[in-house]
Design a protein around this motif. Structure first.
Motif, PDB file in Angstrom:
ATOM      1  N   ALA B 261       0.869  -1.184   0.000  1.00 39.78           N
ATOM      2  CA  ALA B 261       0.000   0.000   0.000  1.00 39.78           C
ATOM      3  C   ALA B 261       0.907   1.237   0.000  1.00 39.78           C
ATOM      4  CB  ALA B 261      -0.929   0.000   1.205  1.00 39.78           C
ATOM      5  N   GLU B 262       0.300   2.388   0.025  1.00 27.10           N
ATOM      6  CA  GLU B 262       1.088   3.609  -0.118  1.00 27.10           C
ATOM      7  C   GLU B 262       2.087   3.767   1.037  1.00 27.10           C
ATOM      8  OE1 GLU B 262      -1.958   3.199  -0.949  1.00 27.10           O
ATOM      9  OE2 GLU B 262      -1.979   3.840  -3.045  1.00 27.10           O
ATOM     10  N   THR B 263       1.653   3.363   2.233  1.00 27.72           N
ATOM     11  CA  THR B 263       2.551   3.459   3.395  1.00 27.72           C
ATOM     12  C   THR B 263       2.533   2.139   4.163  1.00 27.72           C
ATOM     13  OG1 THR B 263       0.812   4.174   4.911  1.00 27.72           O
ATOM     14  CG2 THR B 263       1.969   5.919   3.677  1.00 27.72           C
ATOM     15  N   GLU B 265       1.976   1.737   7.321  1.00 32.35           N
ATOM     16  CA  GLU B 265       0.848   1.749   8.257  1.00 32.35           C
ATOM     17  C   GLU B 265      -0.459   1.402   7.532  1.00 32.35           C
ATOM     18  OE1 GLU B 265      -1.693   4.372   8.383  1.00 32.35           O
ATOM     19  OE2 GLU B 265      -2.628   3.268  10.049  1.00 32.35           O
ATOM     20  N   ARG B 266      -0.619   2.001   6.385  1.00 27.83           N
ATOM     21  CA  ARG B 266      -1.842   1.760   5.618  1.00 27.83           C
ATOM     22  C   ARG B 266      -1.906   0.305   5.136  1.00 27.83           C
ATOM     23  NH1 ARG B 266      -4.013   5.193   0.351  1.00 27.83           N
ATOM     24  NH2 ARG B 266      -5.743   3.781  -0.053  1.00 27.83           N
ATOM     25  N   ALA B 267      -0.757  -0.239   4.772  1.00 26.06           N
ATOM     26  CA  ALA B 267      -0.722  -1.631   4.301  1.00 26.06           C
ATOM     27  C   ALA B 267      -1.184  -2.573   5.404  1.00 26.06           C
ATOM     28  CB  ALA B 267       0.688  -1.987   3.834  1.00 26.06           C
ATOM     29  N   ARG B 269      -3.003  -1.899   7.966  1.00 27.87           N
ATOM     30  CA  ARG B 269      -4.410  -1.662   8.290  1.00 27.87           C
ATOM     31  C   ARG B 269      -5.324  -2.293   7.237  1.00 27.87           C
ATOM     32  NH1 ARG B 269      -4.640   3.851   8.191  1.00 27.87           N
ATOM     33  NH2 ARG B 269      -5.705   3.872   6.237  1.00 27.87           N
ATOM     34  N   GLU B 270      -4.975  -2.114   5.990  1.00 27.61           N
ATOM     35  CA  GLU B 270      -5.876  -2.575   4.926  1.00 27.61           C
ATOM     36  C   GLU B 270      -5.839  -4.084   4.700  1.00 27.61           C
ATOM     37  OE1 GLU B 270      -6.174   1.409   2.147  1.00 27.61           O
ATOM     38  OE2 GLU B 270      -4.894  -0.232   1.476  1.00 27.61           O
ATOM     39  N   SER B 336       4.960  -0.375   2.436  1.00 32.33           N
ATOM     40  CA  SER B 336       5.037   0.545   1.303  1.00 32.33           C
ATOM     41  C   SER B 336       5.866  -0.103   0.198  1.00 32.33           C
ATOM     42  CB  SER B 336       5.710   1.838   1.754  1.00 32.33           C
ATOM     43  OG  SER B 336       7.081   1.555   2.028  1.00 32.33           O
TER      44      SER B 336
END
Lengths: 260, 417
Positions: B261-263, B265-267, B269-270, B336
């Motif tokens: 994912a873009e970051t 943290e986002r990876a 989470r998603e 990321s």
């Protein structure tokens, strides 16, 4: 005192290790799929007979690949007939347990005059859609005791592995491999057409079954009763291995049958 | 570096408490499935693979598992056939890589040879032919092969398949496991022969066979690359040394779950719930005895596993493993594009991996998320990896010539001899 003999079979390609003990008339004992264990039942038999207990190809420690010498059930039966001749046994009593019972029944069906008497302890070899034989080889470790034994305490003692880790590795790997070797002749379904050959068995036959057998249900005793001169004894409070779980009842039933 | 998109066709809509009540293979109740759930699981899977083919991956890879909820793939060649034609029609230069038909399982080895030939012809010579032995449950429970015969059957079937591709004349085959009065398959592969890859789990005997015959070696990092790769690949290269062979990275393939994912943290989470779903309801929910039916593993292999089960990595804990456990063990590489590219570069460089099979759609991942993962990986990660072995001087002998490989013609002596 149990001695060991190595008997060449199959044109010298397959040495079979045979445990021998006792004195008297010959008795051939064919063990179950997990391998040969010299238990009180065999000890008991050796008090009145000379017991010959061959180790199934592949189950002898140090010679695991002997199993690859045998591809077909008919070759296996011929190998056991050769073994009986090479041992010089004249009309032995033949006793087989579970997979060994299937083998004993096949031997008696192929060579009707080979056994003087036949004892089948919860044999494999037949199939009923309404009472399927459990898949022993695919059973999880926690399900195994319940498949083989009625009494959990007996199961725990019988299935205990050595405490020494390396001895446990040796024992466990040998047991697993032995199951695989026997499985070659009863996987995926323990039916290689024995039902069609049962009528060829002419030896007097005793069929012994544990009432609570969860591996091969007791209803199979009725199927083996199709053997012409046969008698069925059901052992109460016993799973698949009545000679271990109810030694007294089982040995008495076998003794009674063999003396008559 | 060759990079493929690999996916398993998981059923994506299992209930949250699935792993508590059910295993993922053999006796998984089909009553858990809905009509729409099954259709969309399969449709999304196919769409994602084709999306990967259009996104610049070097190959598309699938494999075989029957009677399983984590991979709806009783015959990967059905899917490979779709991909072969569609990519040909769209003029996409990607390898079609079934990893593939299990030769310890099949009772119809000539049919396998024919299916692969069809795929090579349909794809215009883009087939990469994978041959796994087959997982124990799949070969023996799903197809009734006695466990102790699986390895011998694999060896014999492999000989037969390779000969049926190459022998110019019809021949009779009198095998131990199958007999054919005449083998003369039509069509035969366009590639003579297609590149051959075997899948290994760490057994040195399989590695020696691969090296001796000059096949490619695929290792699946399902059980945690940080736990298993450091055990398996040094073993392979050591055996290559013993055989006096070069350490050609293109001979080695590695499969890895990846989530981008873009970051970072986002990876996390998603993807968290989908990563956990994948392992709790997939590999983690295959009971150990289904992977090791008695007789299916050589007695020496059983002893080695009893003494040290580490080749199976985190498998033993996988059914309840948290996202953190799965990340820490390298079972999934997540983050990321930079994080993921750095970790993959280290992994591939350290173990001399020249083929990366990126598992980018898995578990319960919704279609859009899987597509995004594939896209981000293709655009942001793959370009950072692609030149890893450029200038190393090694040639890729295990990839179709049409796609830049340099195939060897001789597949050596018989396996089952």
């Amino acid at each position: 005192m149990v001695k060991t003999e190595i008997v060449e079979t199959w044109g010298g390609k397959l040495p079979i290790t045979v445990s021998v003990a006792g004195a008297g008339q010959p008795l051939l004992y064919l063990h179950q799929a997990a391998g040969l264990a010299w238990d009180p039942f065999l000890q008991h038999l050796s008090e009145r007979y000379t017991v010959y207990a061959p180790q199934f190809p592949g189950t002898t420690p140090g010679n695991p690949y002997a199993i690859h010498t045998v591809d077909h059930l008919c070759d296996l039966v011929l190998i056991y007939e050769e073994l009986v001749r090479h041992l010089g046994l004249n009309q032995p009593v033949v006793i087989g347990q579970s997979f060994g019972g299937m083998l004993a029944a096949e031997l008696a069906a192929h060579f009707p005059t080979l056994p003087s008497r036949l004892v089948l302890l919860a044999p494999l070899g037949l199939w009923r859609d309404d009472a399927p034989v459990a898949n022993l080889l695919a059973a999880s470790a926690d399900r195994l005791p319940g498949l083989l034994f009625h009494n959990p305490e007996v199961a725990a003692a019988a299935l205990a592995m050595p405490e020494d880790p390396e001895a446990a590795v040796t024992a466990t790997s040998q047991m697993v491999w032995s199951l695989g070797c026997a499985g070659k002749f009863f996987w995926p379904i323990p039916d290689r057409g024995l039902r069609g050959r049962l009528h060829r068995i002419t030896a007097r036959t005793l069929v012994v079954w544990g009432r609570q057998d969860a591996f091969v249900p007791v209803s199979y005793a009725d199927e083996f009763a199709a053997i012409a001169d046969s008698k069925v004894v059901v052992i109460e409070d016993s799973g698949h291995l009545p000679q271990i779980e109810q030694f007294q009842q089982t040995s008495s039933a076998v003794d009674d049958f063999l003396v008559r | 570096m060759k990079i493929t998109l690999f996916e398993q066709a998981a059923y994506r809509y299992l209930p949250p408490d699935f792993a508590e009540h059910h295993d993922s293979v053999c006796d998984t109740p089909y009553s858990l499935v809905t009509h729409d759930g099954m259709y969309s699981s399969m449709r999304n899977f196919l769409d994602e693979l084709m999306f990967g083919a259009r996104s610049g991956f070097d190959g598309i890879a699938v494999t075989e598992h029957a009677q399983s909820s984590y991979d709806l793939m009783p015959n990967p060649n059905v899917v490979a056939g779709i991909l072969a034609y569609q990519t040909e029609q769209e003029e996409l230069d990607v390898a079609i890589f079934p990893m593939g038909r299990s030769l310890g399982k099949t009772r119809e080895p000539v049919r396998v040879a024919e299916e692969y030939s069809m795929l090579d012809v349909i794809s215009g010579g883009r087939l990469v032919a994978g041959f796994p032995v087959g997982l124990s449950y799949d070969a023996s429970l799903n197809n009734g092969i006695p466990p102790i015969d699986v390895r011998g059957r694999f060896n014999e079937n492999l000989d037969l398949v390779l000969r049926s591709w190459q022998d110019p004349k019809p021949f009779a085959f009198n095998g131990r496991y199958s007999q054919y009065p005449q083998v003369n398959i039509w069509p035969r592969p366009l590639q003579q022969p297609p590149p051959v890859w075997l899948t290994g789990v760490g057994n040195p005997a399989t590695m020696q066979l691969i090296l001796k015959r000059g096949f490619g070696f695929t290792f699946f990092g399902f059980a945690g690359s940080k736990l298993t790769a450091q055990r398996i690949f040094p073993r392979f290269w050591e055996l290559a040394d013993e055989a006096g062979l070069e350490h050609n990275p293109y001979q080695v393939g590695f499969l890895q779950h990846i989530a981008v994912a873009e970051t970072d943290e986002r990876a996390e989470r998603e993807y968290a719930e989908h990563v956990e779903y994948a392992f709790h309801t997939g590999l983690g929910a295959i009971p150990p005895q289904m992977l090791a039916l008695p007789g299916g593993i050589d007695i020496r292999g059983v002893q080695a596993l009893l003494r040290d089960p580490s080749d199976f990595g985190i498998y033993w804990q996988m059914r309840q493993a948290s996202l953190r456990d799965l990340i820490d063990s390298g079972t999934v590489i997540i983050g990321s594009p930079e994080t993921v590219a750095d970790q993959l570069t280290d992994l591939c460089r350290q173990h001399r991996i020249g083929n990366l099979h990126a598992l980018l759609g898995f578990g319960s991942m919704p279609r859009e998320l899987a597509m995004r993962n594939i896209k981000l990986f293709a655009d942001e990660v793959a370009p950072r990896l692609r030149n890893l072995w450029q200038g190393s001087g090694f040639e890729h002998h295990w990839w179709p010539e049409r796609l830049g490989g340099t195939l060897r013609r001789n597949l050596g002596e018989k396996v089952s001899a």
